[in-house]
Write a protein that holds these residues in place. Structure first.
Motif, PDB file in Angstrom:
ATOM      1  N   SER A 183       2.574   1.804  -3.288  1.00  0.00           N
ATOM      2  CA  SER A 183       1.601   2.125  -4.331  1.00  0.00           C
ATOM      3  C   SER A 183       1.131   3.572  -4.218  1.00  0.00           C
ATOM      4  O   SER A 183       1.015   4.276  -5.223  1.00  0.00           O
ATOM      5  CB  SER A 183       0.427   1.159  -4.225  1.00  0.00           C
ATOM      6  OG  SER A 183      -0.561   1.501  -5.137  1.00  0.00           O
ATOM      7  N   VAL A 184       0.896   4.022  -2.992  1.00  0.00           N
ATOM      8  CA  VAL A 184       0.419   5.397  -2.792  1.00  0.00           C
ATOM      9  C   VAL A 184       1.450   6.393  -3.307  1.00  0.00           C
ATOM     10  O   VAL A 184       1.140   7.302  -4.084  1.00  0.00           O
ATOM     11  CB  VAL A 184       0.111   5.659  -1.301  1.00  0.00           C
ATOM     12  CG1 VAL A 184      -0.104   7.142  -1.049  1.00  0.00           C
ATOM     13  CG2 VAL A 184      -1.110   4.866  -0.866  1.00  0.00           C
TER      14      VAL A 184
ATOM     15  N   MET B 279       3.949   5.916  -5.365  1.00  0.00           N
ATOM     16  CA  MET B 279       4.192   5.816  -6.808  1.00  0.00           C
ATOM     17  C   MET B 279       3.071   6.469  -7.591  1.00  0.00           C
ATOM     18  O   MET B 279       3.293   7.096  -8.628  1.00  0.00           O
ATOM     19  CB  MET B 279       4.380   4.355  -7.227  1.00  0.00           C
ATOM     20  CG  MET B 279       5.770   3.861  -6.907  1.00  0.00           C
ATOM     21  SD  MET B 279       6.079   2.175  -7.446  1.00  0.00           S
ATOM     22  CE  MET B 279       5.917   2.318  -9.202  1.00  0.00           C
ATOM     23  N   THR B 280       1.855   6.317  -7.089  1.00  0.00           N
ATOM     24  CA  THR B 280       0.728   6.948  -7.777  1.00  0.00           C
ATOM     25  C   THR B 280       0.842   8.468  -7.695  1.00  0.00           C
ATOM     26  O   THR B 280       0.632   9.170  -8.686  1.00  0.00           O
ATOM     27  CB  THR B 280      -0.588   6.489  -7.141  1.00  0.00           C
ATOM     28  OG1 THR B 280      -0.588   5.072  -7.108  1.00  0.00           O
ATOM     29  CG2 THR B 280      -1.777   6.976  -7.943  1.00  0.00           C
ATOM     30  N   MET B 281       1.210   8.957  -6.504  1.00  0.00           N
ATOM     31  CA  MET B 281       1.343  10.401  -6.350  1.00  0.00           C
ATOM     32  C   MET B 281       2.413  10.963  -7.275  1.00  0.00           C
ATOM     33  O   MET B 281       2.290  12.066  -7.798  1.00  0.00           O
ATOM     34  CB  MET B 281       1.685  10.751  -4.895  1.00  0.00           C
ATOM     35  CG  MET B 281       0.526  10.527  -3.938  1.00  0.00           C
ATOM     36  SD  MET B 281       0.990  10.816  -2.220  1.00  0.00           S
ATOM     37  CE  MET B 281       1.004  12.600  -2.176  1.00  0.00           C
TER      38      MET B 281
ATOM     39  N   ILE C 128       0.827  -1.212   0.000  1.00  0.00           N
ATOM     40  CA  ILE C 128       0.000   0.000   0.000  1.00  0.00           C
ATOM     41  C   ILE C 128       0.862   1.264   0.000  1.00  0.00           C
ATOM     42  O   ILE C 128       0.672   2.160  -0.817  1.00  0.00           O
ATOM     43  CB  ILE C 128      -0.943  -0.011   1.227  1.00  0.00           C
ATOM     44  CG1 ILE C 128      -1.994  -1.105   1.058  1.00  0.00           C
ATOM     45  CG2 ILE C 128      -1.608   1.353   1.404  1.00  0.00           C
ATOM     46  CD1 ILE C 128      -2.793  -1.398   2.310  1.00  0.00           C
ATOM     47  N   PHE C 129       1.844   1.322   0.905  1.00  0.00           N
ATOM     48  CA  PHE C 129       2.668   2.534   1.013  1.00  0.00           C
ATOM     49  C   PHE C 129       3.367   2.827  -0.321  1.00  0.00           C
ATOM     50  O   PHE C 129       3.389   3.951  -0.805  1.00  0.00           O
ATOM     51  CB  PHE C 129       3.724   2.393   2.114  1.00  0.00           C
ATOM     52  CG  PHE C 129       3.158   2.301   3.507  1.00  0.00           C
ATOM     53  CD1 PHE C 129       1.951   2.912   3.818  1.00  0.00           C
ATOM     54  CD2 PHE C 129       3.824   1.622   4.508  1.00  0.00           C
ATOM     55  CE1 PHE C 129       1.421   2.839   5.094  1.00  0.00           C
ATOM     56  CE2 PHE C 129       3.314   1.541   5.791  1.00  0.00           C
ATOM     57  CZ  PHE C 129       2.110   2.145   6.088  1.00  0.00           C
TER      58      PHE C 129
END
Lengths: 347, 372
Positions: free
Chosen positions: B180-181, B183-185, B177-178
């Motif tokens: 992914s968050v 990388m998306t940002m 989760i961390f």
């Protein structure tokens, strides 16, 4: 026990909500995807056109270093520019993940596929299967190991990448009477091997050049910094650094500057990261040149696929499209750097 | 996560030699002859904490390398090693507490990337949008990283304690989760600092000036990341050895049921170690993002969890919990760092690096078992 489950559920939901907000802020409305290979439409909103709207899959490696992040960025731009196509976009962390993505795309009934393979060999049979379902394939950068699978192959030339940048480095070293070279390589892979082998063949023609060291720095700024720091300790005099990527080069430059040895050497990285191009443009003495290996090639492939279907008869168009296009690498010098500078890109 | 090991929880009380941060001088030319008596005390102290073997091994390794490699002896080299490994070192200090308490935290590497990214975003925003001065902006960034670390660590702790998810699974989830968050940002790319002062904190050219110069005559510094690592390690060892909390952590890891009967609030202690680990990840994240003046969302902190766990294990901390030391972890971190550095200096095929890492991890565990 139920309580406990609720607690964890609540915290998960809170976290997910936070993530969604963060995404919303960061992406400001464009289609967002999970990097682990989920699929999400992009471009124009969910409305389906009345007539036939072609569906094209775009399968690329997940962002694991700067260049692949650039691939994702350019892919999204190209898809946004072609809303007449229904895009199915997926990023894969590795070959097995990517094979799964292709299966999912077949299930979704794609008409075409644009693919940048994570590795050539394992993706060949999967692409063959896609092809056998009557899907046309635009293959970008890394080819398949069997001929005839890709309808159009837009190839990045890694050997030329290594050769051209090595030639520049070697010529300049000779002109300036420099001899001591350090090579920083990337993640061990066919791409890296092609570049380094071709480059070393060039250096071998310059007998005065001494390769002091060749160490992997994993296409990664932090590794570039650390490895260069160690090599600076080891070598009294380094004249030039041939780095296999701009991320590595940026880290190495930092190490050299911290050691106060920036007058001693210059370096050439590659792939046209915007900071590196900017340094060439600004005539930074440490960065005399760069070499293109544009992540935007994926956008070219997507554009090609979109063009194929916009005619309504992709099969007809493919009859006169070239089967194989090689993207030449170009040397970026202060004179032409502004043509390769994309300040808005992530890479 | 209490499994019954049946060992007494008597590691806590430790005596005089308060040299908790002393083992951190890696390599270096001098120091071998001088303080034999202090060395003896140190050895006893390390022995009590299960870190004597690894400590000796590190010392031998450094002496051997110093003999065969003139580069290894250069004064800047031990400082480089310390600086390069300070980030994973900070993470490993937190990991030591988690493992001693009988847990594991796999999310630390992703957490470093997430917190570093948030820190850079916050300081950029503070400077450009809120009109704060450069150092105030850096301050905002550091607070965001450290406070965010405590929050993220608390999330892990909450999942483990009140959600009753096995630590391995809970933190495996937050690992994904961390990353992914962030990388998306960042669209998978790099998050760059726009505040020049931000990069000064972690830069190799700033820190506490040392009275020695490099082999080329330039000034040398104990960089702030190195200072932070040493200070946090010393504090960590002090907390573990001399505080009530430290003794509770040891007792929870040793035998949770017994600890509960003894009146220890096992859940609270477990929650606290995850929060502490997150906080230290925040410190590491701020310093690493400052060091690189950026955060590579895909690669920053990648596999730090494995290096941190390896360092903890090499340092003699028991994977099943209940026993261990921060000093040992420092030895473990430096051991891994020295190997990487030496392979660079010796020009060994660097892809063999992980081979040596693996051998040392296994050797450390075998040594542990031989003693048990």
């Amino acid at each position: 026990m139920n309580r406990a489950w609720m607690a964890s559920l609540v915290s998960c939901v809170a976290l997910a909500a936070g993530a969604v907000v963060a995404m919303g802020v960061a992406l400001s409305g464009s289609g967002c995807e999970k990097p682990s290979g989920g699929t999400a439409g992009s471009g124009a909103g969910g409305e389906k056109a009345a007539g036939k709207r072609y569906k094209i899959g775009v399968s690329v490696p997940a962002a694991d270093h700067g260049w692949t992040a650039g691939v994702g960025w350019w892919a999204k731009r190209a898809m946004e520019l072609n809303p007449h196509v229904e895009w199915v976009y997926a990023t894969a962390t590795g070959p097995s993940d990517q094979i799964g993505d292709l299966d999912d795309m077949l299930t979704k009934g794609i008409d075409g596929l644009v693919i940048l393979a994570t590795e050539s060999a394992p993706l060949t049979p999967a692409a063959k299967k896609v092809k056998s379902q009557g899907v046309f394939i635009v293959n970008v950068d890394r080819g398949f190991v069997e001929p005839g699978i890709a309808d159009v192959f837009l190839e990045g030339d890694n050997k030329a990448f290594g050769r051209t940048s090595a030639r520049f480095v070697a010529d300049r070293m000779r002109k300036e009477g420099r001899t001591n070279l350090v090579i920083l390589t990337g993640i061990p892979s066919t791409v890296d091997t092609d570049r380094v082998t071709a480059g070393r063949e060039v250096f071998a023609q310059y007998p005065e050049i001494r390769i002091l060291d060749q160490q992997p720095a994993m296409w990664n700024r932090q590794r570039g910094l650390e490895v260069m720091q160690n090599l600076l300790t080891k070598h009294e005099k380094i004249d030039a650094v041939w780095a296999q990527d701009d991320d590595i080069m940026m880290g190495a430059i930092q190490a050299v500057k911290e050691a106060g040895r920036e007058k001693e050497m210059w370096m050439v990285g590659g792939a046209g990261m915007k900071e590196a191009v900017k340094m060439v443009m600004d005539r930074d003495p440490m960065v005399p040149a760069n070499i293109t290996y544009p992540p935007s090639m994926i956008a070219a492939g997507i554009q090609m696929a979109a063009g194929l279907v916009s005619s309504g008869r992709p099969g007809e168009v493919l009859r006169y499209m070239p089967k194989h296009l090689m993207i030449d690498v170009e040397l970026i010098t202060p004179e032409n750097a502004k043509d390769y500078y994309f300040p808005e890109s992530v890479y | 996560m209490g499994d019954d090991t049946g060992q007494p929880a008597g590691v806590g009380a430790s005596s005089a030699s308060s040299a908790s941060s002393a083992p951190s001088k890696a390599g270096g030319a001098g120091g071998a002859g001088g303080a034999a008596r202090a060395g003896g005390g140190l050895a006893r102290w390390f022995g009590r904490h299960g870190a004597l073997g690894p400590g000796l091994a590190l010392a031998v390794l450094c002496v051997v390398l110093a003999v065969i490699s003139p580069d290894f002896r250069k004064p800047e080299n031990p400082l480089n090693i310390l600086n390069q490994n300070a980030f994973v070192g900070l993470v490993a200090v937190g990991m030591t507490f988690v493992i001693i308490a009988g847990g594991i935290d796999l999310s630390v590497g992703s957490m470093v990337a997430l917190l570093g990214g948030l820190s850079v975003y916050a300081s950029n925003a503070a400077a450009s949008s809120w009109g704060l001065g450069p150092w105030a902006s850096v301050g905002v960034g550091s607070v965001v990283a450290v406070a965010g670390g405590a929050v993220a660590g608390s999330l892990n702790g909450a999942l483990v304690v009140w959600g009753r998810v096995a630590p391995f699974i809970a933190t495996l989830g937050t690992l994904a989760i961390f990353r992914s968050v962030i990388m998306t940002m960042a669209d998978g790319g790099e998050i760059r600092s726009g505040v020049p002062a931000y990069a000064e904190v972690g830069a190799g050219t700033h820190g506490i000036p040392l009275p020695i110069t490099s082999s080329r005559g330039s000034a040398l510094f104990l960089t702030y990341p190195s200072v932070a690592f040493l200070v946090c390690a010393a504090l960590g060892q002090a907390v573990l050895s001399y505080s009530v909390f430290g003794r509770r952590v040891l007792s929870v890891g040793d035998n949770a049921t017994a600890a509960r009967y003894a009146g220890v609030k096992v859940g609270r202690v477990t929650f606290a170690v995850y929060a502490l680990a997150g906080l230290l990840c925040g410190v590491a994240a701020f310093l690493l993002s400052s060091r690189m003046a950026s955060v590579a969302s895909a690669s920053a902190g990648k596999l730090y969890e494995l290096d941190a766990i390896a360092a903890v294990v090499i340092g003699g901390t028991a994977m099943r919990g209940g026993r261990g030391s921060v000093a040992g972890t420092v030895v473990g971190v430096l051991m891994l760092g020295v190997i990487t550095n030496a392979l660079n200096l010796l020009g060994a095929p660097a892809l063999l690096q992980d081979f040596f890492k693996g051998v040392i991890i296994i050797a450390a565990v075998l040594a542990q078992r031989a003693k048990a």
